[in-house]
Design an enzyme around this catalytic site. Structure first.
Site, PDB file in Angstrom:
ATOM      1  N   SER A  92       0.792  -1.234   0.000  1.00  0.00           N
ATOM      2  CA  SER A  92       0.000   0.000   0.000  1.00  0.00           C
ATOM      3  C   SER A  92       0.821   1.280   0.000  1.00  0.00           C
ATOM      4  O   SER A  92       0.253   2.371  -0.097  1.00  0.00           O
ATOM      5  CB  SER A  92      -0.957   0.006   1.192  1.00  0.00           C
ATOM      6  OG  SER A  92      -2.037  -0.871   0.958  1.00  0.00           O
ATOM      7  N   LYS A 112       0.126   3.629  -2.780  1.00  0.00           N
ATOM      8  CA  LYS A 112      -0.959   4.613  -2.733  1.00  0.00           C
ATOM      9  C   LYS A 112      -0.423   6.044  -2.705  1.00  0.00           C
ATOM     10  O   LYS A 112      -1.140   6.989  -3.040  1.00  0.00           O
ATOM     11  CB  LYS A 112      -1.860   4.350  -1.529  1.00  0.00           C
ATOM     12  CG  LYS A 112      -2.726   3.091  -1.644  1.00  0.00           C
ATOM     13  CD  LYS A 112      -3.666   2.976  -0.459  1.00  0.00           C
ATOM     14  CE  LYS A 112      -4.664   1.833  -0.620  1.00  0.00           C
ATOM     15  NZ  LYS A 112      -4.112   0.516  -0.260  1.00  0.00           N
ATOM     16  N   SER A 124      -6.009   3.463   4.239  1.00  0.00           N
ATOM     17  CA  SER A 124      -5.457   2.563   3.229  1.00  0.00           C
ATOM     18  C   SER A 124      -6.551   1.785   2.501  1.00  0.00           C
ATOM     19  O   SER A 124      -6.427   0.589   2.227  1.00  0.00           O
ATOM     20  CB  SER A 124      -4.458   1.587   3.864  1.00  0.00           C
ATOM     21  OG  SER A 124      -3.597   1.052   2.881  1.00  0.00           O
TER      22      SER A 124
END
Length: 367
Positions: free
Chosen positions: A73, A76, A128
């Site tokens: 993640s 991101k 997230s």
């Protein structure tokens, strides 16, 4: 063979080796690279890490900086850096069923049009949310366009170890990044006030079909580390733990990026940040976070006007210009004679036609 090489590259046993390595020769090393004259950085269980000064871009220490690993993640950050300039934060978004049902971490979206881009950015960077990542991609014109935009943004940042295959960071063959690239992306993001606001918010209200609920930031160091301002953590079973953290003290910001850590890393990152603050401005850097490439200007159709030979007379077309350039004195003379004869013949024919018309015209009454 190709599949084997891809699998090797993303499990940590292969290494990206650009020539020369982006950021400096020393950053091509797979081992620990540290400055002389100070104690070594604290030990970390991370396979790869980078400690950098955000203001100057100086890399103070690194280990396998350009090793390519699954980013989880932490990718991101690239999603946010890419989409914040492209999407109006007040744009209303109605997530699709596909977005709502993304696997992994989620903020809990519904298919109702109750969200703004601003809400989804908070869900992306604080909670997230993989569902938020897909909803934002849809708002940007779809998954394919968003991935193209993300990879274009990575190239502009010179994050050449990074390949985005998802907007969420969920594992997908061929997706990769490096600790160096994650530090680059974080540095670019922190220069944007909106990005900085999203990654630094601890708790926020999030829309729900009935009123709202609270979401909190997954970055535990926002509560624990003095001066912490962000940025993003990630984890999948294949990627293991990854994290990028940034803190500011005394007007200076240090960035720490780690990849492929096996377990609890918060204390290790705090110690790496402490070392970075102690070392900055006192050591010879081992490399540098490079600046982004200039943004490409949009391609526009350009029409260049050619000055006319005289006022009120149009310039000759390109074919006529070429023909005129090839003329000789003989060809010009022949041309003039031909044109003259043509005009004379036309005048004679016109006179003959007028005479015939006058002779055959009906007479008017009284004539």
């Amino acid at each position: 063979m190709t599949a084997l090489l891809t699998a090797v590259a993303l499990t940590g046993t292969a290494h990206a080796s650009p020539t020369p390595p982006v950021g400096g020769e020393q950053l091509g090393s797979r081992g620990l690279v540290r400055p002389d004259g100070v104690k070594a950085p604290p030990k970390s269980k991370a396979t790869s890490f980078v400690i950098a000064d955000a203001e100057t871009g100086e890399v103070l220490a690194a280990k396998d900086a350009h090793g390519r690993y699954r980013p989880a993640s932490t990718l991101k950050m690239l999603t946010a850096v890419t989409l914040i300039p492209l999407l109006d934060k007040d744009l209303a978004v109605k997530p699709s069923s596909n977005a709502v049902n993304q696997e992994g971490s989620a903020v809990g979206l519904t298919t109702k049009p109750i969200y703004k881009v601003d809400d989804l950015m908070k869900a992306l960077m604080m909670s997230s949310g993989n569902d938020a990542a897909m909803a934002l991609a849809e708002a940007n014109g779809g998954l394919a366009k968003t991935l193209q935009d993300m990879n274009t943004a990575a190239r502009r940042l010179q994050a050449n170890d990074t390949v985005a295959k998802t907007p969420s960071g969920l594992d997908k063959p061929g997706q990769s990044s490096s600790a160096y690239d994650l530090a680059l992306i974080a540095r670019a993001g922190l220069a944007d006030p909106s990005f900085r606001r999203y990654v630094g918010t601890k708790v926020a209200k999030f829309p729900a079909p009935k009123k709202y609920y609270e979401i909190s930031n997954h970055n535990k160091l926002l509560w624990r580390y003095d001066g912490m301002i962000g940025v993003k953590n990630g984890w999948t079973t294949k990627a293991r733990a990854s994290f990028v953290g940034a803190a500011s003290r005394g007007g200076h910001t240090i960035i720490v990026a780690i990849m492929r850590h096996e377990g609890y890393f918060w204390e290790e990152v705090a110690q790496l940040l402490d070392w970075g603050f102690a070392a900055r401005g006192k050591v010879t850097p081992v490399g540098r976070l490079v600046d982004p490439l200039p943004a490409e200007a949009p391609v526009q159709q350009q029409v260049t006007a050619t000055p006319s030979p005289s006022a009120g007379v149009a310039a000759p077309a390109p074919l006529l210009e070429a023909a005129a350039a090839k003329q000789t004195d003989t060809s010009r003379t022949v041309g003039i004679v031909v044109i003259g004869l043509g005009l004379l013949f036309g005048l004679v024919w016109l006179g003959y036609g007028l005479r015939r018309r006058r002779g055959s015209r009906p007479r008017a009454l009284g004539e």
